[in-house]
Design a protein around this motif. Structure first.
Motif, PDB file in Angstrom:
ATOM      1  N   GLN A 101       0.831  -1.199   0.000  1.00 13.95           N
ATOM      2  CA  GLN A 101       0.000   0.000   0.000  1.00 13.95           C
ATOM      3  C   GLN A 101       0.873   1.260   0.000  1.00 13.95           C
ATOM      4  O   GLN A 101       0.630   2.192  -0.772  1.00 13.95           O
ATOM      5  N   GLN A 102       1.897   1.266   0.840  1.00 11.68           N
ATOM      6  CA  GLN A 102       2.807   2.414   0.897  1.00 11.68           C
ATOM      7  C   GLN A 102       3.530   2.597  -0.428  1.00 11.68           C
ATOM      8  O   GLN A 102       3.685   3.717  -0.918  1.00 11.68           O
ATOM      9  N   LYS A 103       3.964   1.511  -1.029  1.00 12.99           N
ATOM     10  CA  LYS A 103       4.665   1.562  -2.308  1.00 12.99           C
ATOM     11  C   LYS A 103       3.760   2.142  -3.397  1.00 12.99           C
ATOM     12  O   LYS A 103       4.180   2.997  -4.186  1.00 12.99           O
ATOM     13  N   THR A 104       2.494   1.728  -3.415  1.00 16.50           N
ATOM     14  CA  THR A 104       1.545   2.238  -4.405  1.00 16.50           C
ATOM     15  C   THR A 104       1.285   3.726  -4.195  1.00 16.50           C
ATOM     16  O   THR A 104       1.248   4.503  -5.151  1.00 16.50           O
ATOM     17  N   GLN A 105       1.129   4.129  -2.937  1.00 17.17           N
ATOM     18  CA  GLN A 105       0.905   5.547  -2.647  1.00 17.17           C
ATOM     19  C   GLN A 105       2.116   6.388  -3.041  1.00 17.17           C
ATOM     20  O   GLN A 105       1.968   7.470  -3.611  1.00 17.17           O
ATOM     21  N   ASP A 106       3.310   5.903  -2.737  1.00 15.40           N
ATOM     22  CA  ASP A 106       4.524   6.632  -3.103  1.00 15.40           C
ATOM     23  C   ASP A 106       4.656   6.744  -4.618  1.00 15.40           C
ATOM     24  O   ASP A 106       5.045   7.802  -5.139  1.00 15.40           O
ATOM     25  N   ALA A 107       4.337   5.678  -5.333  1.00 13.93           N
ATOM     26  CA  ALA A 107       4.405   5.723  -6.797  1.00 13.93           C
ATOM     27  C   ALA A 107       3.379   6.711  -7.341  1.00 13.93           C
ATOM     28  O   ALA A 107       3.661   7.458  -8.280  1.00 13.93           O
ATOM     29  N   GLY A 108       2.201   6.732  -6.742  1.00 13.10           N
ATOM     30  CA  GLY A 108       1.171   7.682  -7.173  1.00 13.10           C
ATOM     31  C   GLY A 108       1.617   9.119  -6.980  1.00 13.10           C
ATOM     32  O   GLY A 108       1.412   9.973  -7.860  1.00 13.10           O
ATOM     33  N   ARG A 109       2.264   9.408  -5.866  1.00 11.79           N
ATOM     34  CA  ARG A 109       2.769  10.761  -5.625  1.00 11.79           C
ATOM     35  C   ARG A 109       3.908  11.098  -6.585  1.00 11.79           C
ATOM     36  O   ARG A 109       4.030  12.216  -7.055  1.00 11.79           O
ATOM     37  N   TYR A 156       4.383  10.011  -9.631  1.00 13.78           N
ATOM     38  CA  TYR A 156       3.934  10.177 -11.034  1.00 13.78           C
ATOM     39  C   TYR A 156       2.843  11.227 -11.173  1.00 13.78           C
ATOM     40  O   TYR A 156       2.399  11.500 -12.273  1.00 13.78           O
ATOM     41  N   LYS A 157       2.418  11.819 -10.079  1.00 13.46           N
ATOM     42  CA  LYS A 157       1.354  12.830 -10.126  1.00 13.46           C
ATOM     43  C   LYS A 157       1.890  14.073 -10.838  1.00 13.46           C
ATOM     44  O   LYS A 157       2.940  14.602 -10.501  1.00 13.46           O
TER      45      LYS A 157
END
Length: 116
Positions: A103-111, A113-114
């Protein structure tokens, strides 16, 4: 024809009765490692239970690093197996940690690539 099937079935059943020691030897581990693993595994199972009995060739353990490595591996692995059977939720600790990491990895990737 039935005799062939009976012999084949007998051979398969005998192969299933192979001890851990024999299996390790068949997989290419040195005999000293297999000896140590067998002794350590029994000790690990006993340590996890109520017995607390150990089987260790102490002079060999101190002199033979291969035996000692096998003993240590067998002890840890078999003790862990017994303890994990006693605690049905033992795997959930790892699963929860893994889920939080994903979950943390997905959130970090989302931030990352935002668009800004």
């Amino acid at each position: 024809m039935n005799a062939r099937w009976a012999v084949l079935l007998w051979a398969v059943l005998l192969a299933g009765c192979q001890s851990t020691h024999e299996q390790l030897i068949a997989e290419g581990y040195p005999p000293a490692f297999a000896d140590g693993f067998q002794d350590g595994c029994g000790s690990g199972r006993d340590a996890a239970g109520a017995n607390g009995l150990y089987k260790k060739d102490v002079p060999r353990y101190l002199k033979d690093k291969v035996y000692a490595g096998g003993w240590d591996d067998g002890f840890r692995q078999c003790q862990g197996e017994v303890l994990s059977k006693d605690r049905p939720d033992a795997g959930s600790i790892y699963n929860d940690r893994e889920r939080r990491w994903e979950q943390q990895k997905t959130q970090d990737a989302g931030r990352a690539y935002k668009p800004r």
